[in-house]
Design a protein around this motif. Structure first.
Motif, PDB file in Angstrom:
ATOM      1  N   THR A 140       0.846  -1.339  -0.130  1.00  0.00           N
ATOM      2  CA  THR A 140      -0.227  -0.033   0.125  1.00  0.00           C
ATOM      3  C   THR A 140       0.915   1.365  -0.023  1.00  0.00           C
ATOM      4  OG1 THR A 140      -1.572  -1.270   1.172  1.00  0.00           O
ATOM      5  CG2 THR A 140      -1.782   1.089   1.279  1.00  0.00           C
ATOM      6  N   VAL A 141       0.533   2.223  -0.722  1.00  0.00           N
ATOM      7  CA  VAL A 141       1.265   3.313  -1.117  1.00  0.00           C
ATOM      8  C   VAL A 141       0.277   4.601  -0.899  1.00  0.00           C
ATOM      9  CG1 VAL A 141       2.676   4.759  -2.468  1.00  0.00           C
ATOM     10  CG2 VAL A 141       2.989   2.415  -2.465  1.00  0.00           C
ATOM     11  N   ARG A 142       0.811   5.562   0.001  1.00  0.00           N
ATOM     12  CA  ARG A 142       0.072   6.663   0.392  1.00  0.00           C
ATOM     13  C   ARG A 142       1.010   7.993   0.094  1.00  0.00           C
ATOM     14  NH1 ARG A 142      -1.213   2.897   4.219  1.00  0.00           N
ATOM     15  NH2 ARG A 142      -3.451   2.469   4.400  1.00  0.00           N
ATOM     16  N   ASP A 143       0.451   9.123  -0.292  1.00  0.00           N
ATOM     17  CA  ASP A 143       1.152  10.308  -0.507  1.00  0.00           C
ATOM     18  C   ASP A 143       1.370  10.734   0.874  1.00  0.00           C
ATOM     19  OD1 ASP A 143       1.666  13.095  -0.533  1.00  0.00           O
ATOM     20  OD2 ASP A 143       0.550  13.230  -2.556  1.00  0.00           O
ATOM     21  N   SER A 144       2.567  11.201   1.390  1.00  0.00           N
ATOM     22  CA  SER A 144       2.889  11.635   2.658  1.00  0.00           C
ATOM     23  C   SER A 144       1.987  12.851   3.053  1.00  0.00           C
ATOM     24  CB  SER A 144       4.397  11.892   2.658  1.00  0.00           C
ATOM     25  OG  SER A 144       4.681  13.039   1.885  1.00  0.00           O
ATOM     26  N   THR A 145       1.220  13.519   2.164  1.00  0.00           N
ATOM     27  CA  THR A 145       0.429  14.704   2.692  1.00  0.00           C
ATOM     28  C   THR A 145      -0.906  14.263   2.922  1.00  0.00           C
ATOM     29  OG1 THR A 145      -0.040  15.241   0.519  1.00  0.00           O
ATOM     30  CG2 THR A 145       1.967  16.238   1.190  1.00  0.00           C
ATOM     31  N   GLU A 151      -2.927   3.961  -2.731  1.00  0.00           N
ATOM     32  CA  GLU A 151      -2.899   2.839  -3.826  1.00  0.00           C
ATOM     33  C   GLU A 151      -2.407   1.433  -3.231  1.00  0.00           C
ATOM     34  OE1 GLU A 151      -0.847   4.434  -7.367  1.00  0.00           O
ATOM     35  OE2 GLU A 151      -1.357   6.374  -6.735  1.00  0.00           O
ATOM     36  N   ARG A 152      -3.089   0.302  -3.786  1.00  0.00           N
ATOM     37  CA  ARG A 152      -2.836  -1.079  -3.216  1.00  0.00           C
ATOM     38  C   ARG A 152      -2.630  -2.017  -4.439  1.00  0.00           C
ATOM     39  NH1 ARG A 152      -6.533  -4.512  -0.201  1.00  0.00           N
ATOM     40  NH2 ARG A 152      -5.304  -6.299   0.397  1.00  0.00           N
ATOM     41  N   LEU A 153      -1.436  -2.834  -4.412  1.00  0.00           N
ATOM     42  CA  LEU A 153      -1.259  -3.792  -5.399  1.00  0.00           C
ATOM     43  C   LEU A 153      -1.086  -5.139  -4.677  1.00  0.00           C
ATOM     44  CD1 LEU A 153       1.102  -2.453  -7.987  1.00  0.00           C
ATOM     45  CD2 LEU A 153      -1.137  -3.136  -8.281  1.00  0.00           C
ATOM     46  N   ARG A 154      -1.223  -6.219  -5.336  1.00  0.00           N
ATOM     47  CA  ARG A 154      -0.932  -7.348  -4.725  1.00  0.00           C
ATOM     48  C   ARG A 154       0.387  -7.810  -5.248  1.00  0.00           C
ATOM     49  NH1 ARG A 154      -3.297 -11.098  -2.171  1.00  0.00           N
ATOM     50  NH2 ARG A 154      -2.847 -13.242  -2.356  1.00  0.00           N
TER      51      ARG A 154
END
Length: 171
Positions: A140-145, A151-154
């Motif tokens: 899972t990736v999140r904008d630090s702000t 966004e998530r990927l398997r």
């Protein structure tokens, strides 16, 4: 992972806040390699690009783009000498800060075991790389702000290493 050919990969603004420009990020092992490149003979002339290889074969190419605001481009997992390795990559947000990257395991949300933010590094000031060791199945990736949705990927399993020359399909 970051055995580079031709041009070194730059690491800057690691999650710890340290700055290590011009040096190659610590390699997690596994079948991955990254190379930075760009049009016109180098990333300073033309558009920066990041090439991702797996077992020496081109897996992905990222180019700076205004068409997509997506942070997460790809994610893979592999086993190397008994170690379970995970690797993810993508583009930095417009403000240039590293995103928060978390690898996790488990199928049900209540059973999901999240790891603290994985170490991430910048490449050419426009891309990021992150990796972790463990039995992970998603990233899972999140904008630090917090300005954009996560966004998530398997994690896709790395292809098995192929040996020998290609025979062009002849039997």
């Amino acid at each position: 992972m970051t055995r580079t050919t031709g041009t070194a990969v730059e690491a800057a603004d690691a999650p710890s806040g340290t700055r290590d420009e011009g040096r190659e990020p610590a390699a997690p092992g596994g079948p991955w390699e990254v190379r930075r490149s760009g049009g016109g003979g180098g990333h300073r002339r033309g558009r920066p690009a990041l090439e991702v290889y797996e077992h020496g074969e081109l897996l992905d190419v990222l180019v700076v783009s205004r068409l997509s605001a997506r942070l997460l481009r790809g994610a893979r997992r592999s086993t190397d000498g008994g170690r379970r390795l995970s690797f993810a990559w993508g583009r930095l947000p417009a403000h240039g800060a590293l995103p928060v990257v978390e690898f996790s395991a488990g199928r049900l949300p209540l059973r999901r075991r999240a790891r603290p933010a994985a170490p991430a590094v910048t490449v050419s000031g426009v891309f990021w790389l992150a990796w972790a060791e463990g039995p992970f199945s998603t990233v899972t990736v999140r904008d630090s702000t917090g300005d954009a949705p996560a966004e998530r990927l398997r994690l896709a399993r790395a292809r098995a290493r192929t040996t020998g020359a290609h025979d062009g399909g002849a039997a």
